[in-house]
Design a protein around this motif. Structure first.
Motif, PDB file in Angstrom:
ATOM      1  N   LEU A   1       0.846  -1.188   0.000  1.00  0.00           N
ATOM      2  CA  LEU A   1       0.000   0.000   0.000  1.00  0.00           C
ATOM      3  C   LEU A   1       0.880   1.236   0.000  1.00  0.00           C
ATOM      4  O   LEU A   1       1.788   1.366   0.822  1.00  0.00           O
ATOM      5  CB  LEU A   1      -0.912   0.003   1.236  1.00  0.00           C
ATOM      6  CG  LEU A   1      -1.799   1.223   1.433  1.00  0.00           C
ATOM      7  CD1 LEU A   1      -2.750   1.429   0.261  1.00  0.00           C
ATOM      8  CD2 LEU A   1      -2.567   1.113   2.741  1.00  0.00           C
ATOM      9  N   SER A   2       0.590   2.102  -0.939  1.00  0.00           N
ATOM     10  CA  SER A   2       1.329   3.347  -1.036  1.00  0.00           C
ATOM     11  C   SER A   2       0.317   4.495  -1.001  1.00  0.00           C
ATOM     12  O   SER A   2      -0.510   4.626  -1.896  1.00  0.00           O
ATOM     13  CB  SER A   2       2.115   3.373  -2.349  1.00  0.00           C
ATOM     14  OG  SER A   2       2.815   4.574  -2.473  1.00  0.00           O
ATOM     15  N   CYS A   3       0.367   5.274   0.069  1.00  0.00           N
ATOM     16  CA  CYS A   3      -0.556   6.412   0.192  1.00  0.00           C
ATOM     17  C   CYS A   3       0.212   7.627   0.706  1.00  0.00           C
ATOM     18  O   CYS A   3      -0.150   8.228   1.694  1.00  0.00           O
ATOM     19  CB  CYS A   3      -1.759   6.069   1.056  1.00  0.00           C
ATOM     20  SG  CYS A   3      -1.382   5.388   2.650  1.00  0.00           S
ATOM     21  N   TYR A   4       1.265   7.939  -0.002  1.00  0.00           N
ATOM     22  CA  TYR A   4       2.049   9.096   0.416  1.00  0.00           C
ATOM     23  C   TYR A   4       1.504  10.373  -0.217  1.00  0.00           C
ATOM     24  O   TYR A   4       0.825  10.352  -1.230  1.00  0.00           O
ATOM     25  CB  TYR A   4       3.538   8.915   0.112  1.00  0.00           C
ATOM     26  CG  TYR A   4       3.901   8.647  -1.324  1.00  0.00           C
ATOM     27  CD1 TYR A   4       4.077   9.693  -2.217  1.00  0.00           C
ATOM     28  CD2 TYR A   4       4.100   7.361  -1.775  1.00  0.00           C
ATOM     29  CE1 TYR A   4       4.422   9.452  -3.523  1.00  0.00           C
ATOM     30  CE2 TYR A   4       4.455   7.104  -3.078  1.00  0.00           C
ATOM     31  CZ  TYR A   4       4.614   8.160  -3.953  1.00  0.00           C
ATOM     32  OH  TYR A   4       4.954   7.917  -5.254  1.00  0.00           O
ATOM     33  N   ASN A   5       1.786  11.455   0.477  1.00  0.00           N
ATOM     34  CA  ASN A   5       1.396  12.786   0.052  1.00  0.00           C
ATOM     35  C   ASN A   5      -0.118  12.909  -0.151  1.00  0.00           C
ATOM     36  O   ASN A   5      -0.578  13.423  -1.157  1.00  0.00           O
ATOM     37  CB  ASN A   5       2.147  13.190  -1.217  1.00  0.00           C
ATOM     38  CG  ASN A   5       2.510  14.650  -1.200  1.00  0.00           C
ATOM     39  OD1 ASN A   5       1.845  15.448  -0.554  1.00  0.00           O
ATOM     40  ND2 ASN A   5       3.563  14.993  -1.916  1.00  0.00           N
ATOM     41  N   CYS A   6      -0.877  12.429   0.824  1.00  0.00           N
ATOM     42  CA  CYS A   6      -2.349  12.459   0.769  1.00  0.00           C
ATOM     43  C   CYS A   6      -2.948  13.356   1.849  1.00  0.00           C
ATOM     44  O   CYS A   6      -4.152  13.309   2.076  1.00  0.00           O
ATOM     45  CB  CYS A   6      -2.913  11.040   0.917  1.00  0.00           C
ATOM     46  SG  CYS A   6      -2.621   9.998  -0.502  1.00  0.00           S
ATOM     47  N   HIS A   7      -2.131  14.123   2.545  1.00  0.00           N
ATOM     48  CA  HIS A   7      -2.603  15.018   3.606  1.00  0.00           C
ATOM     49  C   HIS A   7      -3.247  14.256   4.766  1.00  0.00           C
ATOM     50  O   HIS A   7      -4.094  14.805   5.467  1.00  0.00           O
ATOM     51  CB  HIS A   7      -3.584  16.060   3.060  1.00  0.00           C
ATOM     52  CG  HIS A   7      -3.091  16.789   1.861  1.00  0.00           C
ATOM     53  ND1 HIS A   7      -2.229  17.848   1.940  1.00  0.00           N
ATOM     54  CD2 HIS A   7      -3.321  16.584   0.538  1.00  0.00           C
ATOM     55  CE1 HIS A   7      -1.949  18.284   0.731  1.00  0.00           C
ATOM     56  NE2 HIS A   7      -2.595  17.533  -0.139  1.00  0.00           N
TER      57      HIS A   7
END
Length: 185
Positions: free
Chosen positions: A129-135
């Motif tokens: 799972l990659s959820c970077y830079n999503c605030h």
């Protein structure tokens, strides 16, 4: 035997039928990676319709959606998608994502979620799972239901802590969590 990956990029002016049919003719020994970039909903619907028709029996399908106007419901009918990237598109994760029962890798970078999309926690088969830079400012305790998660990238968010249940992720081998607001880890 490792699958050979065939990649095809589809833009607004392309004919998805001819581009995808050329890959289909080469045989089912292929892993198909489709990148749909800067397309409107009509074009994305065409891509999904062709994928459903030509690649229905295919078990190895990677779909990458970047900067598209919206994500049509037909995407959630691609039952054989095992890798999905939806970047720069979403404000909320559609609950229909749980239809993708073969999904092993999910990338949802650069989407302004603020809160982690809880529906993702129902994708228990996820390995990456990659959820970077999503605030993101928090991660729910239900995140621990992702028991098969091996790789997680949550960097460049606004996280100050992780839930205690995070310790239950026994399979987790790689974690990218820099550029957050952690006081201690």
């Amino acid at each position: 035997m490792a699958k050979e990956t065939m990649r095809v990029e589809i833009c607004e002016d392309d004919d998805p039928e001819s581009k995808l049919k050329a890959m289909w003719i080469k045989g089912d020994h292929l892993r198909v990676s489709v990148i749909v970039d800067h397309c409107g909903g009509k074009q994305l619907n065409k891509v999904v319709e062709v994928l459903n028709r030509l690649f229905k029996p295919l078990w190895w399908l990677s779909l990458e959606l970047y900067y598209n106007d919206f994500i049509p419901d037909s995407v959630w009918d691609l039952a054989n998608v095992d890798e999905l990237c939806i970047n720069h598109n979403l404000r909320a994760m559609p609950p229909e994502i749980i239809k993708l029962t073969k999904l092993r890798k999910l990338g949802i970078e650069f989407n302004p979620f603020k809160k982690f999309p809880v529906v993702v926690c129902r994708l228990e088969q996820l390995e990456e799972l990659s959820c970077y830079n999503c605030h993101l400012s928090d991660i729910p305790s239900s995140f621990a239901s992702l028991r098969n998660l091996r790789r997680l990238w949550i960097y460049a968010n606004k996280l100050s802590s992780l839930p205690r249940s995070f310790a239950n992720l026994q399979e987790l081998r790689e974690l990218g969590a820099s550029e957050n607001r952690f006081k201690d880890f």
